[in-house]
Design an enzyme around this catalytic site. Sequence first.
Site, mmCIF file in Angstrom:
data_model
loop_
_atom_site.group_PDB
_atom_site.id
_atom_site.type_symbol
_atom_site.label_atom_id
_atom_site.label_comp_id
_atom_site.label_asym_id
_atom_site.label_seq_id
_atom_site.Cartn_x
_atom_site.Cartn_y
_atom_site.Cartn_z
ATOM 1 C CB SER A 1 -0.952 0.020 1.196
ATOM 2 O OG SER A 1 -1.918 -0.990 1.063
ATOM 3 C CB ILE B 1 -0.325 8.354 8.168
ATOM 4 C CG1 ILE B 1 -1.104 9.654 8.477
ATOM 5 C CG2 ILE B 1 0.803 8.153 9.165
ATOM 6 C CD1 ILE B 1 -0.292 10.922 8.425
ATOM 7 C CD GLU B 2 0.116 4.783 2.157
ATOM 8 O OE1 GLU B 2 0.721 3.764 1.789
ATOM 9 O OE2 GLU B 2 -0.346 5.615 1.365
ATOM 10 C CD GLN B 3 4.670 7.988 9.304
ATOM 11 O OE1 GLN B 3 5.317 8.075 10.346
ATOM 12 N NE2 GLN B 3 4.073 9.038 8.754
#
Length: 377
Positions: free
Chosen positions: A4, A139-141
């Site tokens: 993602s 954000i995807e962290q």
Amino acid sequence: MGGSRAHCGAGCYVERMYGCTLLGLLLFVGTPVYSNECPCSDPALCQPIKDSRDFEVYVFYVRGKNWKNYDWDRVTTVALFAPYDPELMCFAHSKGARLVLKGDVPLKDIVDSGNRTAWIAEKVRLAKAQYMDGINLDIEQAVFPGTPEYFALTALVKETTEAFHREIPGSQVTFDVAWSPSCIDLRCYNYTGIADLCDFLFVMSYDEQSQIWTECIAGANAPFNKTITGYEQFIDICIDPKKLVMGVPWYGYNYICLNLTEDNRCKIEKKPFRGAECSDAAGTQVAYSAIMKQVNNSLSGRLWDDVQKAPFYHYKDKKGNIHQVWYDDPQSISLKVAYIKKLGLRGVGMWNGDLLDYSADPAARQQTADMWKALLP
């Protein structure tokens, strides 16, 4: 990139440099300054969009002038993942569509509430200066439950939504999530809390091979059963279906096969990602426009996997390597989009709007029209 990670590149995040504070860095190098004079021929077009339509069609815009060829009869929101273009803002508003900022920030930098407040204030200022209609938080962290970053992320969504809704009436705040709430790629977020605190979640139902826990075998970017299971999982944890927008991919993955069996199993190189031994990082992303130029001249032509309900094909490169390319097309997308009504979801969107062929070529025009049409359940 896998996992993602289609939304982000290596330069995705604002970093601390030379001892600058986060807000200082944003002001000095991260944010161009714009005049408050309306750039539209009709000043009314600089007013924020306040109305929401029953069915959301969410588009990520990343480059060029392809936006002029989007299907504006359907588009409701455009997320700006490219430099600001006042012409796009005026045009989107003329069509009743929102244009929203991209919002990303290292979570370690906004654990401090003061830094968080400063970051939000700067985004609101920028949105106002550019006559925009909200923000998409991408954000995807990796985050673990109970950590300072876990609580800071939830607070960021709450405070961003409150600030935008207060300062820009009718504005929209959305948050991007992976295809499932099950700690995908170690993103163990407060999903129910975040969904309650923002306008809706954009579910990135792609890069679903970001963590391959079985054999290192190439597979569909967004296999049907896996995708639909993800939405059922979101709903099972009591997230309102009307808070979920289904994201579909307008790109695929190109894998080099270390070995290709007669039943089309393509063994791929081991590429670990966040705990998994194999991942789609073994492949490269390829736009639908490029796929359409290649598939009919490939070794196999278009093939269909009835388990994953996705198309794929094989070709040989100049070095003699056999490649397997998995992608989505109107058939595979339509099967998933049909579940929007069945599950009661808010709408659909794609990563990204600029991966189709918008040229005047008749075949390309038909392919592009068919992909836009596939978004309607």
